[in-house]
Design an enzyme around this catalytic site. Sequence first.
Site, PDB file in Angstrom:
ATOM      1  N   ARG A 238      -6.200  -0.430  -1.151  1.00 28.00           N
ATOM      2  CA  ARG A 238      -4.833  -0.899  -0.927  1.00 28.00           C
ATOM      3  C   ARG A 238      -3.879   0.170  -1.452  1.00 28.00           C
ATOM      4  NH1 ARG A 238      -3.325  -5.937   0.331  1.00 28.00           N
ATOM      5  NH2 ARG A 238      -5.394  -6.686  -0.258  1.00 28.00           N
ATOM      6  N   GLY A 239      -2.989   0.625  -0.592  1.00 27.20           N
ATOM      7  CA  GLY A 239      -2.045   1.652  -0.987  1.00 27.20           C
ATOM      8  C   GLY A 239      -0.639   1.121  -1.117  1.00 27.20           C
TER       9      GLY A 239
ATOM     10  N   VAL B 202      -6.485  -0.783   3.544  1.00 26.55           N
ATOM     11  CA  VAL B 202      -7.576  -0.110   4.233  1.00 26.55           C
ATOM     12  C   VAL B 202      -8.770  -1.057   4.254  1.00 26.55           C
ATOM     13  CG1 VAL B 202      -9.085   1.897   4.314  1.00 26.55           C
ATOM     14  CG2 VAL B 202      -6.743   2.130   3.453  1.00 26.55           C
TER      15      VAL B 202
ATOM     16  N   LYS C 114      -6.655   1.757   8.411  1.00 24.29           N
ATOM     17  CA  LYS C 114      -5.444   1.570   7.599  1.00 24.29           C
ATOM     18  C   LYS C 114      -4.428   0.820   8.458  1.00 24.29           C
ATOM     19  CE  LYS C 114      -3.957   4.706   4.757  1.00 24.29           C
ATOM     20  NZ  LYS C 114      -3.327   5.923   4.161  1.00 24.29           N
TER      21      LYS C 114
ATOM     22  N   ASP D 196       1.089  14.744  -1.895  1.00 23.94           N
ATOM     23  CA  ASP D 196       0.582  13.661  -2.751  1.00 23.94           C
ATOM     24  C   ASP D 196      -0.892  13.888  -3.099  1.00 23.94           C
ATOM     25  OD1 ASP D 196       0.767  11.365  -4.248  1.00 23.94           O
ATOM     26  OD2 ASP D 196       0.513   9.985  -2.566  1.00 23.94           O
TER      27      ASP D 196
END
Length: 471
Positions: A12-13, A18, A33, A138
């Site tokens: 989990r973003g 996902v 995703k 990132d």
Amino acid sequence: MASWVRGRCIGRGSFGTVCLGFHKRTGEVFAVKSVDTASCLPHQIESLENEIRILRSLPPSPHVVAYLRDDVTSSDGPAKMTCRNLHMEYVPGGTAADLAARRGGKFSDVDEAVVRSQARCVVSALQQLHSRGIVHCDVKGTNILVGQDPRSAKLADFGSAIRIGESGDSIAPRGSPLWMAPEVIRGECQGPTSDVWSLGCAVVEMVTGRPPWEDHGVVDTLSRIGYSSEIPEYPAQLSKQGRDFLDKCLRRDPEARWSCDRLLQHPFLQKDAMADSSPRGVLDWVSSEIEEDEEEDGGDEVGVNSNSISDEDVADARARIGKLSSRRGANWESEGWTVVRRNRECEREAEEEAGTSSQYRETSGVELGNGSGIVEYSNFSGMLLATEAQCNSSSSSGDGSEEEGGGGYLAVGEKGMGFYSSRGAVALLLHYYCHCLLRILSRNILLLFCYFTFSRFSSSTENWCVHDRSA
């Protein structure tokens, strides 16, 4: 109707989840995703679309998670959802951050080899991105996916990625604050050198299992990263080469950081690099000293000191180690015996021409003394065989005459070795067999003496007992 089925959630973003995906017809397993277009914030769907666009533009790479396809699906249940989906390659080993956390603070030479290999994969991925004008923005442990072999890694999560020049010189910071470069915190620029800083922070995380900076609150932490002279602390358990690699990444001046092209030449990322602590064997040839060459003529090329070890040297070293691990043994002087000379003139010639070790020449026949087994004729290759060596120059015999090109035998035993003429070899064998015979007799003579003595004593006792009864 969708041709695939959504499975369990595996991640989990900040802008999506996902899950595993399974293709109904082929059984293919992949990662999906997804973002719910009805309930998500605008920047979340923008990030997913940006990632789809970036991954579509990249050629296949062993170091970047592969784009498969994208689609939009709708659910037919009570809670109707419309999801924007990105289908990606499934990498089963979790993330580099997870792997570091499982170590629990323990770090060994084996773990460093894993970190070195993972870092090499990430630098290779960044090199490909930067060559195509893309900045990841990132790079951190949770965005580095690990394969079944923990030494392989792939860079993932391109939701924050940008193309160089798209946003101008002044940008809104992208990425995760604890991994951001100082110039990004200050809102000055974000380019390939910013990814290099984040890479250094990620390596610190991969070693320690913790973020590169301690979080003392948003204001204090961002102030330390962006406006102080501090840098993340280098892990003490990391080798000297590893700390030098971090030094090339974590420089506050963006112009002083190494590019990915140069980082790939750093000894820490070399496939055959060894730990630079105290040597563990005679083949630990890699120097732990890493220095930058002085800049000449205003150039910015920086070199790294390294010993000139050729591929042939490496192959020869591996072959010798392979012999040591086998039952056959190894001959460190040569692949086989060189010519053995019998007189001092020949010995000097052999020493000059062939470099034969003196311990193979100075042992005489009298000193051979193999007391544990019969004399062996050997060339140290692990096979027993008779070796006859001819002396090219004349050698003197015992009666003062000279023998032209006299032959002989090299006798190798457990306690020594020597070179003998045919007559000397026969005498040596006769001496050996006589010695064996005497040893056998010496072992049995005491038994024979005890046997005869006991027989006479028993006979006398029997006669005495008979005489006593008749009285």
